[in-house]
Design an enzyme around this catalytic site. Structure first.
Site, PDB file in Angstrom:
ATOM      1  N   ASN A 123      49.862  40.851  36.684  1.00  0.00           N
ATOM      2  CA  ASN A 123      48.665  41.014  37.811  1.00  0.00           C
ATOM      3  C   ASN A 123      48.190  39.805  38.358  1.00  0.00           C
ATOM      4  OD1 ASN A 123      46.238  41.505  39.005  1.00  0.00           O
ATOM      5  ND2 ASN A 123      45.717  43.400  37.951  1.00  0.00           N
TER       6      ASN A 123
ATOM      7  N   GLU B  56      48.270  44.558  41.894  1.00  0.00           N
ATOM      8  CA  GLU B  56      47.330  44.013  42.750  1.00  0.00           C
ATOM      9  C   GLU B  56      47.679  42.688  43.545  1.00  0.00           C
ATOM     10  OE1 GLU B  56      42.459  43.267  41.949  1.00  0.00           O
ATOM     11  OE2 GLU B  56      43.844  43.071  40.187  1.00  0.00           O
TER      12      GLU B  56
ATOM     13  N   TYR C 183      49.932  50.111  38.131  1.00  0.00           N
ATOM     14  CA  TYR C 183      48.581  49.514  38.343  1.00  0.00           C
ATOM     15  C   TYR C 183      47.620  50.510  38.306  1.00  0.00           C
ATOM     16  CZ  TYR C 183      44.500  46.884  40.004  1.00  0.00           C
ATOM     17  OH  TYR C 183      43.207  46.302  40.083  1.00  0.00           O
TER      18      TYR C 183
ATOM     19  N   ASP D  42      49.478  46.774  34.632  1.00  0.00           N
ATOM     20  CA  ASP D  42      48.138  46.764  34.276  1.00  0.00           C
ATOM     21  C   ASP D  42      47.667  47.883  34.097  1.00  0.00           C
ATOM     22  OD1 ASP D  42      45.481  46.566  34.181  1.00  0.00           O
ATOM     23  OD2 ASP D  42      45.059  45.375  35.896  1.00  0.00           O
TER      24      ASP D  42
ATOM     25  N   ASN E 210      44.995  48.736  32.644  1.00  0.00           N
ATOM     26  CA  ASN E 210      43.290  48.912  32.594  1.00  0.00           C
ATOM     27  C   ASN E 210      42.742  49.995  31.335  1.00  0.00           C
ATOM     28  OD1 ASN E 210      42.060  47.275  34.554  1.00  0.00           O
ATOM     29  ND2 ASN E 210      42.962  48.523  36.358  1.00  0.00           N
TER      30      ASN E 210
ATOM     31  N   ASP F 173      43.056  36.110  36.981  1.00  0.00           N
ATOM     32  CA  ASP F 173      42.372  36.559  35.498  1.00  0.00           C
ATOM     33  C   ASP F 173      43.260  37.219  34.421  1.00  0.00           C
ATOM     34  OD1 ASP F 173      42.260  38.778  37.285  1.00  0.00           O
ATOM     35  OD2 ASP F 173      40.080  38.995  37.171  1.00  0.00           O
ATOM     36  N   HIS F 174      44.425  37.587  34.750  1.00  0.00           N
ATOM     37  CA  HIS F 174      45.408  38.030  33.910  1.00  0.00           C
ATOM     38  C   HIS F 174      46.451  36.742  33.674  1.00  0.00           C
ATOM     39  CE1 HIS F 174      44.771  42.333  34.523  1.00  0.00           C
ATOM     40  NE2 HIS F 174      44.129  41.812  35.394  1.00  0.00           N
TER      41      HIS F 174
END
Length: 258
Positions: free
Chosen positions: A7, A34, A106, A147, A149, A247-248
């Site tokens: 991501n 993303e 995603y 990702d 989530n 941030d990944h």
């Protein structure tokens, strides 16, 4: 063969980070999420100059998924999921690469929960699970990565008591992920590292990376034909420490060539 999911959290804004990582690690297949870029703004030439072919499904401002391949042809087989013609988000792309069916996803974040965004998350999860079940009928190796989530268990999050009301960790999300894996998929990270605390995401706030206050939300699910070729799996966590990074961190598997 090395397959990676990442991501990137803005493919243009993080392009120097992405290109640096591609040069260092040279993965064979890369799934990006993303992108945060419309179709025409994807940095195709920069990716090509780095030695990668690419297919992508962009979306202005948010979402976006792509598959890159080094010295391999990419044959796109699908973009988007069936079941909701009004869902125009760019969250799933699928291709045949190097003899493998590669699904890059995603999954929606779903916060705040409960609410319409969480309802959309669970609906998307259900549609994806239906497609995943159909893919298990293929007489081909299949990987579904990206990702999700979704934090599968308490072992996959720093201080789980702080996440009980979050859409990534609510019981409905964990149950959906458990049911998906239960169709016959193998969680590659957990197969090879059953007792190791592994994270793939660290927030930008409160020095989360420095404190190792992370989450495991980027996953590799393998069908039986690919699971028996699995050699290694891990996280390039050092990339999360680079300047102006996502941030990944990139997550990867190595599989045996046939």
């Amino acid at each position: 063969m090395k397959i990676t999911t990442y991501n990137v959290n803005g493919v243009n804004g993080r392009l120097p980070v992405l290109l640096r990582w591609l040069e260092e690690e040279k993965p064979d297949i890369v799934c990006l999420q993303e992108l945060k870029a419309p179709q025409e703004k994807f940095p195709e030439q920069s990716i090509k100059d780095a030695g990668y072919n690419a297919i992508w499904h962009g979306q202005k401002s948010w979402n976006g998924v792509a598959i890159l391949a080094r010295n391999l042809e990419i044959k796109e087989t699908r973009r988007g999921l069936d079941g909701d013609p009004e869902d125009l988000h760019s969250r799933y792309i699928e291709a045949f690469v190097g003899g493998i069916v590669v699904g890059c996803l995603y999954l929606p974040n779903g916060n705040p929960a409960p609410g319409p965004k969480f309802d959309y998350k669970l609906s998307w999860f259900e549609r994806f699970s239906k497609h995943a079940l159909a893919l298990l009928e293929y007489d081909l190796p299949v990987v579904l990565t990206g990702d999700y989530n979704a934090i599968p268990t308490e072992f996959d999050v720093y201080k789980p008591e702080r996440w009980v009301e979050d859409a990534l960790f609510r019981p409905e999300t964990r149950e959906a992920f458990k049911n998906l894996v239960g169709q016959g998929w193998t969680d590659a990270i957990r197969k090879l590292h059953p007792d190791e605390k592994i994270y793939t995401f660290w927030d930008y706030f409160r020095n989360a990376y420095g404190r190792d206050a992370g989450l495991r939300i980027d996953h590799f699910l393998l069908n039986p034909q690919l699971e028996n070729r699995l050699l290694k799996a891990g996280v390039d966590r050092h990339v999360r420490g680079w300047e102006k990074t996502s941030d990944h961190a990139p997550v990867w598997i190595e599989i045996k060539d046939l």
